[in-house]
Design a protein around this motif. Sequence first.
Motif, short mmCIF file in Angstrom:
data_model
loop_
_atom_site.label_atom_id
_atom_site.label_comp_id
_atom_site.label_asym_id
_atom_site.label_seq_id
_atom_site.Cartn_x
_atom_site.Cartn_y
_atom_site.Cartn_z
N VAL A 1 4.28 15.89 9.20
CA VAL A 1 4.43 14.46 8.93
C VAL A 1 3.59 14.07 7.72
N ILE A 2 4.22 13.32 6.81
CA ILE A 2 3.52 12.82 5.63
C ILE A 2 3.62 11.30 5.64
N GLY A 3 2.47 10.62 5.73
CA GLY A 3 2.48 9.16 5.70
C GLY A 3 1.84 8.64 4.43
N VAL A 4 2.06 7.35 4.15
CA VAL A 4 1.32 6.69 3.08
C VAL A 4 0.96 5.29 3.58
N GLU A 5 -0.29 4.90 3.34
CA GLU A 5 -0.79 3.61 3.81
C GLU A 5 -1.87 3.14 2.84
N ILE A 6 -1.76 1.87 2.45
CA ILE A 6 -2.64 1.39 1.37
C ILE A 6 -4.03 0.98 1.85
N VAL A 7 -4.17 0.62 3.12
CA VAL A 7 -5.46 0.08 3.59
C VAL A 7 -6.32 1.20 4.20
N PRO A 8 -7.48 1.46 3.61
CA PRO A 8 -8.32 2.58 4.09
C PRO A 8 -8.66 2.49 5.57
N ARG A 9 -8.99 1.30 6.06
CA ARG A 9 -9.43 1.23 7.47
C ARG A 9 -8.28 1.54 8.43
N ALA A 10 -7.05 1.31 8.00
CA ALA A 10 -5.90 1.63 8.86
C ALA A 10 -5.79 3.14 9.04
N VAL A 11 -6.00 3.87 7.95
CA VAL A 11 -5.90 5.32 8.01
C VAL A 11 -7.05 5.90 8.84
N ALA A 12 -8.24 5.40 8.58
CA ALA A 12 -9.40 5.87 9.36
C ALA A 12 -9.19 5.58 10.84
N ALA A 13 -8.65 4.40 11.14
CA ALA A 13 -8.42 4.02 12.54
C ALA A 13 -7.39 4.93 13.20
N PHE A 14 -6.37 5.31 12.45
CA PHE A 14 -5.35 6.20 13.03
C PHE A 14 -6.01 7.47 13.57
N PHE A 15 -6.84 8.09 12.74
CA PHE A 15 -7.43 9.37 13.16
C PHE A 15 -8.49 9.16 14.23
N SER A 16 -9.33 8.14 14.10
CA SER A 16 -10.42 7.99 15.08
C SER A 16 -9.87 7.51 16.43
N GLU A 17 -8.96 6.54 16.42
CA GLU A 17 -8.46 6.00 17.70
C GLU A 17 -7.64 7.03 18.47
N ASN A 18 -7.07 7.99 17.76
CA ASN A 18 -6.26 9.01 18.44
C ASN A 18 -7.00 10.33 18.62
N ASP A 19 -8.32 10.29 18.28
CA ASP A 19 -9.14 11.49 18.45
C ASP A 19 -8.56 12.70 17.73
N VAL A 20 -8.05 12.47 16.53
CA VAL A 20 -7.48 13.56 15.74
C VAL A 20 -8.48 13.92 14.64
N ALA A 21 -8.94 15.17 14.63
CA ALA A 21 -9.89 15.60 13.61
C ALA A 21 -9.16 15.72 12.27
N ALA A 22 -9.76 15.15 11.22
CA ALA A 22 -9.11 15.19 9.91
C ALA A 22 -10.17 15.31 8.81
N THR A 23 -9.74 15.87 7.69
CA THR A 23 -10.60 15.89 6.50
C THR A 23 -10.01 14.90 5.50
N ASN A 24 -10.82 14.47 4.54
CA ASN A 24 -10.25 13.67 3.47
C ASN A 24 -10.91 14.01 2.14
N ARG A 25 -10.09 13.87 1.08
CA ARG A 25 -10.58 14.23 -0.26
C ARG A 25 -9.79 13.42 -1.29
N PRO A 26 -10.39 13.22 -2.48
CA PRO A 26 -9.66 12.52 -3.53
C PRO A 26 -8.44 13.34 -3.97
N HIS A 27 -7.35 12.65 -4.28
CA HIS A 27 -6.12 13.32 -4.72
C HIS A 27 -5.43 12.34 -5.68
N GLY A 28 -5.67 12.49 -6.97
CA GLY A 28 -5.16 11.52 -7.94
C GLY A 28 -5.68 10.13 -7.61
#
Length: 218
Positions: free
Chosen positions: A62-89
């Motif tokens: 699955v590939i998503g796109v979302e403009i609001v940073p807190r929405a993306v952070a909330a997705f991973f934290s609220e669903n207990d999904v471990a994720a990494t993040n890094r700058p990409h363009g």
Amino acid sequence: MDHDFWQARWDEGRIGFHQDDVNPYLQRYWPTLHASPGVAVFVPLCGKSRDLLWLRDQGHTVIGVEIVPRAVAAFFSENDVAATNRPHGSFTLWESEGIKIFQGDFFDMTPHDVAGVGAVYDRASLIALPPSMRQRYAAHLRAIVPAKIKALLVTMDYPQAEMDGPPFSVTEQEVTALYQDYFKVEQVCSEDILAENPHFREQGLSQLLEKVYVLKTR
Ligand SMILES: C[S@@+](CC[C@H](N)C(=O)[O-])C[C@H]1O[C@@H](n2cnc3c(N)ncnc32)[C@H](O)[C@@H]1O
């Protein structure tokens, strides 16, 4: 409907569009697309939707796109999904097992970002945007995804004069006009959901149809 608008919505918790459960139309109509488990799925304007998890659990990448940073952070934290993040363009790219989310502007995405995608799931993206942006949105989506794809599209249709958006009303005629050059557009469901959404009745709506479309490249 720019970044600041959506940032404020998320900051103030005005995210009535978010559903705690997986979207029932997704569960009912996704199988009609016959998208095999290996197919990668693009979910534009994904918010923190649990639909991403459901699609991953069907075996899709699955590939998503979302403009609001807190929405993306909330997705991973609220669903207990471990994720990494890094700058990409111009994006921050969040990656977990089976799900990656481009945190940034959909309109900055390139064909490279969604290379290999075979299907699109779009709930509440078109209705989040005013008319002029909907044309730009559909054109950009078409420009970046591979030539052969299938899509499931969930929108709303109501008398636009009765309420200001978002959510905006999007008619079947508009969906057809936006996509018919590339896709066979088939409306597969239309349900009046006003009774279950009294706040829309209080805002003056006399009818609120939720509509589901299946799009397949010609
Ligand atoms: C109506 S919500 C729908 C969210 C999600 N599809 C769902 O079903 O819950 C629209 C989302 O798109 C995001 N958004 C708006 N404009 C965007 C843009 N240009 N690029 C990426 N995300 C955007 C908003 O922050 C919001 O989370």
